[in-house]
Design a protein around this motif. Structure first.
Motif, mmCIF file in Angstrom:
data_model
loop_
_atom_site.group_PDB
_atom_site.id
_atom_site.type_symbol
_atom_site.label_atom_id
_atom_site.label_comp_id
_atom_site.label_asym_id
_atom_site.label_seq_id
_atom_site.Cartn_x
_atom_site.Cartn_y
_atom_site.Cartn_z
ATOM 1 N N GLN A 47 0.820 -1.201 0.000
ATOM 2 C CA GLN A 47 0.000 0.000 0.000
ATOM 3 C C GLN A 47 0.858 1.257 0.000
ATOM 4 O O GLN A 47 0.555 2.230 -0.705
ATOM 5 C CB GLN A 47 -0.932 -0.002 1.226
ATOM 6 N N ALA A 48 1.947 1.231 0.779
ATOM 7 C CA ALA A 48 2.859 2.377 0.775
ATOM 8 C C ALA A 48 3.504 2.546 -0.600
ATOM 9 O O ALA A 48 3.620 3.664 -1.116
ATOM 10 C CB ALA A 48 3.937 2.186 1.853
ATOM 11 N N TRP A 49 3.886 1.431 -1.202
ATOM 12 C CA TRP A 49 4.487 1.473 -2.535
ATOM 13 C C TRP A 49 3.489 2.011 -3.565
ATOM 14 O O TRP A 49 3.847 2.831 -4.417
ATOM 15 C CB TRP A 49 4.966 0.088 -2.918
ATOM 16 N N SER A 50 2.261 1.570 -3.489
ATOM 17 C CA SER A 50 1.245 2.017 -4.444
ATOM 18 C C SER A 50 1.001 3.515 -4.337
ATOM 19 O O SER A 50 0.622 4.159 -5.320
ATOM 20 C CB SER A 50 -0.066 1.257 -4.204
ATOM 21 N N PHE A 51 1.223 4.075 -3.143
ATOM 22 C CA PHE A 51 1.005 5.506 -2.952
ATOM 23 C C PHE A 51 2.168 6.324 -3.517
ATOM 24 O O PHE A 51 1.950 7.370 -4.142
ATOM 25 C CB PHE A 51 0.830 5.813 -1.465
ATOM 26 N N VAL A 52 3.406 5.863 -3.321
ATOM 27 C CA VAL A 52 4.560 6.667 -3.729
ATOM 28 C C VAL A 52 5.032 6.355 -5.145
ATOM 29 O O VAL A 52 5.713 7.188 -5.764
ATOM 30 C CB VAL A 52 5.741 6.476 -2.745
ATOM 31 N N ALA A 53 4.677 5.183 -5.678
ATOM 32 C CA ALA A 53 5.207 4.764 -6.982
ATOM 33 C C ALA A 53 4.882 5.728 -8.117
ATOM 34 O O ALA A 53 5.748 5.964 -8.980
ATOM 35 C CB ALA A 53 4.707 3.359 -7.327
ATOM 36 N N PRO A 54 3.661 6.308 -8.174
ATOM 37 C CA PRO A 54 3.383 7.214 -9.298
ATOM 38 C C PRO A 54 4.321 8.415 -9.385
ATOM 39 O O PRO A 54 4.470 9.013 -10.451
ATOM 40 C CB PRO A 54 1.939 7.665 -9.033
ATOM 41 N N GLY A 55 4.949 8.784 -8.291
ATOM 42 C CA GLY A 55 5.858 9.923 -8.308
ATOM 43 C C GLY A 55 7.309 9.555 -8.556
ATOM 44 O O GLY A 55 8.181 10.407 -8.464
ATOM 45 N N MET A 56 7.569 8.286 -8.874
ATOM 46 C CA MET A 56 8.940 7.834 -9.068
ATOM 47 C C MET A 56 9.248 7.669 -10.552
ATOM 48 O O MET A 56 8.357 7.420 -11.366
ATOM 49 C CB MET A 56 9.170 6.493 -8.345
ATOM 50 N N TYR A 57 10.531 7.814 -10.896
ATOM 51 C CA TYR A 57 10.980 7.547 -12.251
ATOM 52 C C TYR A 57 10.960 6.043 -12.508
ATOM 53 O O TYR A 57 11.001 5.236 -11.584
ATOM 54 C CB TYR A 57 12.394 8.086 -12.465
ATOM 55 N N ARG A 58 10.928 5.694 -13.804
ATOM 56 C CA ARG A 58 10.832 4.280 -14.158
ATOM 57 C C ARG A 58 12.061 3.491 -13.686
ATOM 58 O O ARG A 58 11.935 2.371 -13.200
ATOM 59 C CB ARG A 58 10.647 4.126 -15.675
ATOM 60 N N HIS A 59 13.240 4.074 -13.832
ATOM 61 C CA HIS A 59 14.425 3.342 -13.393
ATOM 62 C C HIS A 59 14.448 3.206 -11.872
ATOM 63 O O HIS A 59 14.974 2.228 -11.328
ATOM 64 C CB HIS A 59 15.702 4.028 -13.907
ATOM 65 N N GLU A 60 13.858 4.170 -11.155
ATOM 66 C CA GLU A 60 13.752 4.062 -9.703
ATOM 67 C C GLU A 60 12.802 2.942 -9.305
ATOM 68 O O GLU A 60 13.054 2.214 -8.336
ATOM 69 C CB GLU A 60 13.281 5.392 -9.117
ATOM 70 N N LYS A 61 11.714 2.786 -10.053
ATOM 71 C CA LYS A 61 10.776 1.711 -9.769
ATOM 72 C C LYS A 61 11.422 0.343 -9.961
ATOM 73 O O LYS A 61 11.232 -0.570 -9.157
ATOM 74 C CB LYS A 61 9.536 1.833 -10.664
ATOM 75 N N ARG A 62 12.195 0.209 -11.039
ATOM 76 C CA ARG A 62 12.842 -1.081 -11.303
ATOM 77 C C ARG A 62 13.839 -1.427 -10.200
ATOM 78 O O ARG A 62 14.045 -2.593 -9.878
ATOM 79 C CB ARG A 62 13.560 -1.037 -12.653
ATOM 80 N N PHE A 63 14.431 -0.407 -9.613
ATOM 81 C CA PHE A 63 15.382 -0.637 -8.523
ATOM 82 C C PHE A 63 14.660 -0.850 -7.196
ATOM 83 O O PHE A 63 15.079 -1.683 -6.377
ATOM 84 C CB PHE A 63 16.324 0.561 -8.425
ATOM 85 N N ALA A 64 13.581 -0.122 -6.968
ATOM 86 C CA ALA A 64 12.924 -0.132 -5.661
ATOM 87 C C ALA A 64 12.163 -1.431 -5.393
ATOM 88 O O ALA A 64 12.115 -1.895 -4.251
ATOM 89 C CB ALA A 64 11.967 1.056 -5.548
#
Length: 252
Positions: free
Chosen positions: A94-111
């Motif tokens: 749930q925390a990830w779903s909230f913050v993910a839209p504000g992250m860059y794609r390469h950050e998502k792949r790493f996170a």
């Protein structure tokens, strides 16, 4: 190489707050659902958690409850903690779903793998405490008591003690994640961390001294794994540095 832009669009403040409220409610609901499912087995859960001590007690010795409500409140408290423990992956989702839209794609792949690894390491730390540390430290404590003293540990005091150790070992096992995050954020490098190894080793033993019982066995059982995990963090940090590609900034 420029990455494809995300379809996520900026949301107004009210929409962000509404989504945050919904995510928090879902997280709380998940804990409540797990708690309701576990509560009928509250006594069995406490029996399982207390087994490392109970099996080492001398013949005729038992655990006791020194407060009137302890036989109910102590298993209740443990069951609530266990519910949170089990629901951690969904809470983090749930925390990830909230913050993910504000992250860059390469950050998502790493996170994503980093988040999964942090949960797994926390569980691993708690399991290490239960299956390795508890039997050793309780064997030490039950063997050094003065002659004629009967060991009768209060159930609530025992619970507070083991929860502290569960938390300490769970957090300690997050060291590789902390090291990788610092390297990824540019706060340090793997080489700089390696140069600070002597200070880290001393810090691990100080941390072990503060969070474990005052005996060298339990302190070492926390400090040595922390040191090993720190070395893992350096190893993967070097791997991250060697394979770091892509632009420093891209479109959200």
């Amino acid at each position: 190489m420029t990455e494809t832009e995300s379809n996520d669009q900026p949301l107004p403040l009210v929409a962000h707050l509404t989504e945050l409220r919904d995510r928090l409610l879902r997280a709380l609901l998940s804990v409540l659902v797990v708690f309701i499912c576990l509560f009928p087995f509250a006594n069995e859960i406490y029996t399982f958690v207390s087994e490392p001590l109970r099996e080492l007690l001398p013949p005729g010795a038992t655990m006791i409850a020194t407060e009137v409500a302890s036989p109910f409140l102590t298993p209740f408290k443990l069951t609530l903690v266990a519910a949170i423990f089990i629901a951690i992956p969904y809470i983090l989702f749930q925390a990830w779903s909230f913050v993910a839209p504000g992250m860059y794609r390469h950050e998502k792949r790493f996170a994503i793998p980093l988040l999964a690894s942090s949960v797994a390491l926390f569980y691993l730390g708690a399991a290490f405490a239960y299956f390795v540390v508890f039997p050793l430290i309780f064997a030490f404590f039950t063997s050094v008591g003065p002659e004629g003293i009967t060991i009768m540990t209060d159930i609530n005091s025992y619970l507070n003690f083991v929860l502290k150790l569960f938390f300490a070992f769970g957090i300690a096992f997050e060291i590789p994640i902390a090291a990788i995050l610092m390297i990824w954020a540019g706060l340090t490098t793997a080489e700089d961390l390696a140069k600070k190894r002597p200070y880290i080793i001393v810090g691990c033993f100080v941390f072990g001294m503060l969070l474990t019982p005052p005996d060298i066995i339990s302190q070492s059982l926390l400090a040595v794994p922390m040191w090993i995990l720190f070395e893992f963090g350096i190893f993967f940090g070097r791997f991250l540095e060697k394979n770091a590609t892509g632009p420093e900034s891209d479109s959200v």
